[in-house]
Scaffold this active site. Structure first.
Site, PDB file in Angstrom:
ATOM      1  N   TYR A  22     -23.834 -22.678 -23.734  1.00  0.00           N
ATOM      2  CA  TYR A  22     -22.827 -22.443 -22.750  1.00  0.00           C
ATOM      3  C   TYR A  22     -23.235 -22.667 -21.285  1.00  0.00           C
ATOM      4  O   TYR A  22     -22.535 -23.386 -20.529  1.00  0.00           O
ATOM      5  CB  TYR A  22     -22.188 -21.045 -22.953  1.00  0.00           C
ATOM      6  CG  TYR A  22     -20.702 -20.798 -22.446  1.00  0.00           C
ATOM      7  CD1 TYR A  22     -19.758 -21.499 -22.699  1.00  0.00           C
ATOM      8  CD2 TYR A  22     -20.742 -20.034 -21.183  1.00  0.00           C
ATOM      9  CE1 TYR A  22     -18.546 -21.007 -22.223  1.00  0.00           C
ATOM     10  CE2 TYR A  22     -19.421 -19.625 -20.538  1.00  0.00           C
ATOM     11  CZ  TYR A  22     -18.405 -20.528 -21.058  1.00  0.00           C
ATOM     12  OH  TYR A  22     -17.229 -20.008 -20.559  1.00  0.00           O
ATOM     13  N   LYS A  43     -21.481 -25.803 -19.108  1.00  0.00           N
ATOM     14  CA  LYS A  43     -20.819 -25.276 -17.751  1.00  0.00           C
ATOM     15  C   LYS A  43     -21.631 -26.022 -16.566  1.00  0.00           C
ATOM     16  O   LYS A  43     -20.813 -26.362 -15.662  1.00  0.00           O
ATOM     17  CB  LYS A  43     -20.600 -23.825 -18.062  1.00  0.00           C
ATOM     18  CG  LYS A  43     -19.698 -23.228 -18.881  1.00  0.00           C
ATOM     19  CD  LYS A  43     -18.351 -24.028 -18.950  1.00  0.00           C
ATOM     20  CE  LYS A  43     -17.142 -23.046 -19.336  1.00  0.00           C
ATOM     21  NZ  LYS A  43     -15.875 -23.893 -19.343  1.00  0.00           N
TER      22      LYS A  43
HETATM   23  N1  LIG Z   1     -11.986 -15.760 -19.331  1.00  0.00           N
HETATM   24  C1  LIG Z   1     -12.967 -15.847 -18.371  1.00  0.00           C
HETATM   25  O1  LIG Z   1     -13.641 -14.973 -17.948  1.00  0.00           O
HETATM   26  C2  LIG Z   1     -13.907 -17.333 -18.280  1.00  0.00           C
HETATM   27  C3  LIG Z   1     -15.026 -17.103 -17.458  1.00  0.00           C
HETATM   28  C4  LIG Z   1     -15.743 -18.058 -17.218  1.00  0.00           C
HETATM   29  C5  LIG Z   1     -15.240 -19.529 -17.848  1.00  0.00           C
HETATM   30  N2  LIG Z   1     -13.996 -19.308 -18.446  1.00  0.00           N
HETATM   31  C6  LIG Z   1     -13.286 -20.700 -18.873  1.00  0.00           C
HETATM   32  O2  LIG Z   1     -12.168 -20.795 -18.816  1.00  0.00           O
HETATM   33  C7  LIG Z   1     -11.476 -21.709 -19.868  1.00  0.00           C
HETATM   34  C8  LIG Z   1     -10.394 -20.945 -20.381  1.00  0.00           C
HETATM   35  O3  LIG Z   1     -10.803 -19.988 -21.286  1.00  0.00           O
HETATM   36  P1  LIG Z   1      -9.902 -18.676 -21.581  1.00  0.00           P
HETATM   37  O4  LIG Z   1     -10.937 -17.479 -20.978  1.00  0.00           O
HETATM   38  O5  LIG Z   1      -8.705 -19.020 -21.241  1.00  0.00           O
HETATM   39  O6  LIG Z   1     -10.267 -18.415 -23.249  1.00  0.00           O
HETATM   40  P2  LIG Z   1      -9.114 -18.326 -24.488  1.00  0.00           P
HETATM   41  O7  LIG Z   1      -9.929 -18.455 -25.721  1.00  0.00           O
HETATM   42  O8  LIG Z   1      -7.936 -17.337 -24.228  1.00  0.00           O
HETATM   43  O9  LIG Z   1      -8.536 -20.167 -24.305  1.00  0.00           O
HETATM   44  C9  LIG Z   1      -9.297 -21.028 -24.674  1.00  0.00           C
HETATM   45  C10 LIG Z   1      -8.274 -22.052 -25.631  1.00  0.00           C
HETATM   46  O10 LIG Z   1      -9.074 -23.327 -25.975  1.00  0.00           O
HETATM   47  C11 LIG Z   1      -8.647 -23.541 -27.185  1.00  0.00           C
HETATM   48  N3  LIG Z   1      -9.525 -24.558 -27.659  1.00  0.00           N
HETATM   49  C12 LIG Z   1     -11.026 -24.091 -28.093  1.00  0.00           C
HETATM   50  N4  LIG Z   1     -11.502 -25.084 -28.780  1.00  0.00           N
HETATM   51  C13 LIG Z   1     -10.522 -25.941 -28.930  1.00  0.00           C
HETATM   52  C14 LIG Z   1     -10.619 -27.442 -29.242  1.00  0.00           C
HETATM   53  N5  LIG Z   1     -11.740 -27.866 -29.890  1.00  0.00           N
HETATM   54  N6  LIG Z   1      -9.424 -28.183 -29.265  1.00  0.00           N
HETATM   55  C15 LIG Z   1      -8.693 -27.612 -28.475  1.00  0.00           C
HETATM   56  N7  LIG Z   1      -8.384 -26.469 -28.077  1.00  0.00           N
HETATM   57  C16 LIG Z   1      -9.483 -25.675 -27.982  1.00  0.00           C
HETATM   58  C17 LIG Z   1      -8.459 -22.354 -28.004  1.00  0.00           C
HETATM   59  O11 LIG Z   1      -7.650 -22.382 -29.049  1.00  0.00           O
HETATM   60  C18 LIG Z   1      -7.750 -21.432 -26.827  1.00  0.00           C
HETATM   61  O12 LIG Z   1      -6.361 -21.084 -26.857  1.00  0.00           O
HETATM   62  C19 LIG Z   1     -12.803 -22.058 -21.067  1.00  0.00           C
HETATM   63  O13 LIG Z   1     -13.388 -23.206 -20.341  1.00  0.00           O
HETATM   64  C20 LIG Z   1     -13.759 -20.789 -20.711  1.00  0.00           C
HETATM   65  O14 LIG Z   1     -14.996 -21.256 -20.999  1.00  0.00           O
HETATM   66  C21 LIG Z   1     -13.456 -18.432 -18.833  1.00  0.00           C
END
Ligand SMILES: NC(=O)c1ccc[n+]([C@@H]2O[C@H](COP(=O)([O-])OP(=O)(O)OC[C@H]3O[C@@H](n4cnc5c(N)ncnc54)[C@H](O)[C@@H]3O)[C@@H](O)[C@H]2O)c1
Length: 288
Positions: free
Chosen positions: A160, A164
């Site tokens: 990860y 990232k």
């Molecule tokens: N939530 C946090 O605190 C946080 C922190 C750092 C980075 N992020 C990043 O933010 C972004 C959004 O994440 P989130 O927290 O909303 O998570 P989340 O799980 O709520 O949303 C991610 C979405 O991506 C979809 N997904 C996953 N793999 C997929 C694929 N192969 N094809 C199509 N869709 C796919 C999932 O079904 C999900 O709906 C991600 O890139 C995550 O790494 C989130």
């Protein structure tokens, strides 16, 4: 009349916590939205993307759902084709699809490595390539928002973290290449309570010097993303932007020297001995 009236946006991961909040805000600002996420797990049930599309339409907005698997190279073009087919163009692309594996370096498997890097790296670059080609052909600029994470620098989860960090290189390279076409490209570092990261704010490590934020509702990420895709955000490009609750920060640009000068300019080639004389005090390390 919204800030982005008549524009078209694609949000990958648009059925997820952060992506759905962004999709809804784009729609509220007058943008037609392609909500992209995985298909429903159970037959005859709506997918996450379809649920978000239903919410947007109920609120009077315009959206369509699509179910390409992010991480397959061909999906990038299919997603942009979907936007063009449904709404005639693409103006903003948000790559918020994401998965997670937290195995340590000594435990990680090849499958885990591939799965994380496929979704975050190949998944983002293939969408960016197809979006850039379409935006360049349209000749009216555009906006791209990638998703990185403070985990790139602070998490003991090598797949990860590497993916990232890779997103940051991709973002910088795309910003440099696409600037000439009026396309701005920025990376978001979010913190939000979602399916991928379920814990509340008290479970978040303080990383990167940002203060504790009690509110990590994913809706907090949406305004800065939509702002950066709006005409007012157009001059901002190549930046790394932190967003959590009501906190937003623009990180220093990479490779800038810290406030405490760390540049060593030797009058001749450095030796191990001469470096040993200056580096400990330069970095504030105790002398062995
Ligand atoms: N939530 C946090 O605190 C946080 C922190 C750092 C980075 N992020 C990043 O933010 C972004 C959004 O994440 P989130 O927290 O909303 O998570 P989340 O799980 O709520 O949303 C991610 C979405 O991506 C979809 N997904 C996953 N793999 C997929 C694929 N192969 N094809 C199509 N869709 C796919 C999932 O079904 C999900 O709906 C991600 O890139 C995550 O790494 C989130």
């Amino acid at each position: 009349m919204g800030k982005l009236n008549g524009k078209v946006a694609l949000v990958t991961g648009g059925g997820g916590g952060i992506g759905s909040a962004i999709a809804r805000l784009f729609a509220a600002e007058g943008t037609s939205v392609v909500v992209a996420d995985l298909p429903a797990r159970e037959p005859d049930t709506p997918s996450a993307a379809e649920k978000v599309v239903a919410q947007i339409r109920e609120a009077g907005g315009d959206a369509v759902a699509t179910h390409e698997v992010i991480g397959e190279w061909a999906s990038g073009q299919k997603l942009i084709d979907r936007a063009v087919e449904a709404f005639g163009r693409i103006d903003a692309v948000v790559t918020a699809a994401g998965n997670l594996a937290v195995s340590s370096l000594v435990d990680i498997t090849e499958d885990e490595w591939d799965s994380i890097n496929d979704v975050h790296m190949k998944g983002q670059v293939s969408v960016l390539q197809a979006a850039a080609r379409q935006m360049i052909a349209q000749g009216e600029g555009g906006s791209i928002l990638t998703f990185s994470s403070r985990a790139a620098f602070f998490a003991p989860a090598p797949a990860y973290a590497a993916a990232k960090a890779g997103v940051l290189g991709l973002t910088s390279a795309a910003a440099i290449e696409l600037g000439a076409h009026g396309i701005n490209v920025n990376a978001i570092f979010p913190s939000a309570q979602t399916g991928l990261f379920p814990g509340d704010a008290s479970s978040r490590p303080i990383a990167g010097g940002t203060p504790f934020v009690p509110d990590i509702d994913p809706a907090g990420i949406a305004p800065i993303v939509v702002f950066l895709a709006s005409p007012d955000g157009a001059p901002i490009t190549g930046r790394w932007v932190y967003a959590a609750g009501n906190d937003i920060a623009f990180y220093d640009l990479p490779l800038t020297l810290a406030n405490r000068p760390t540049l060593l300019r030797g009058s001749e080639r450095w030796s191990i001995e001469s470096l040993d004389e200056v580096i400990p005090s330069l970095l504030g390390l105790s002398v062995r």
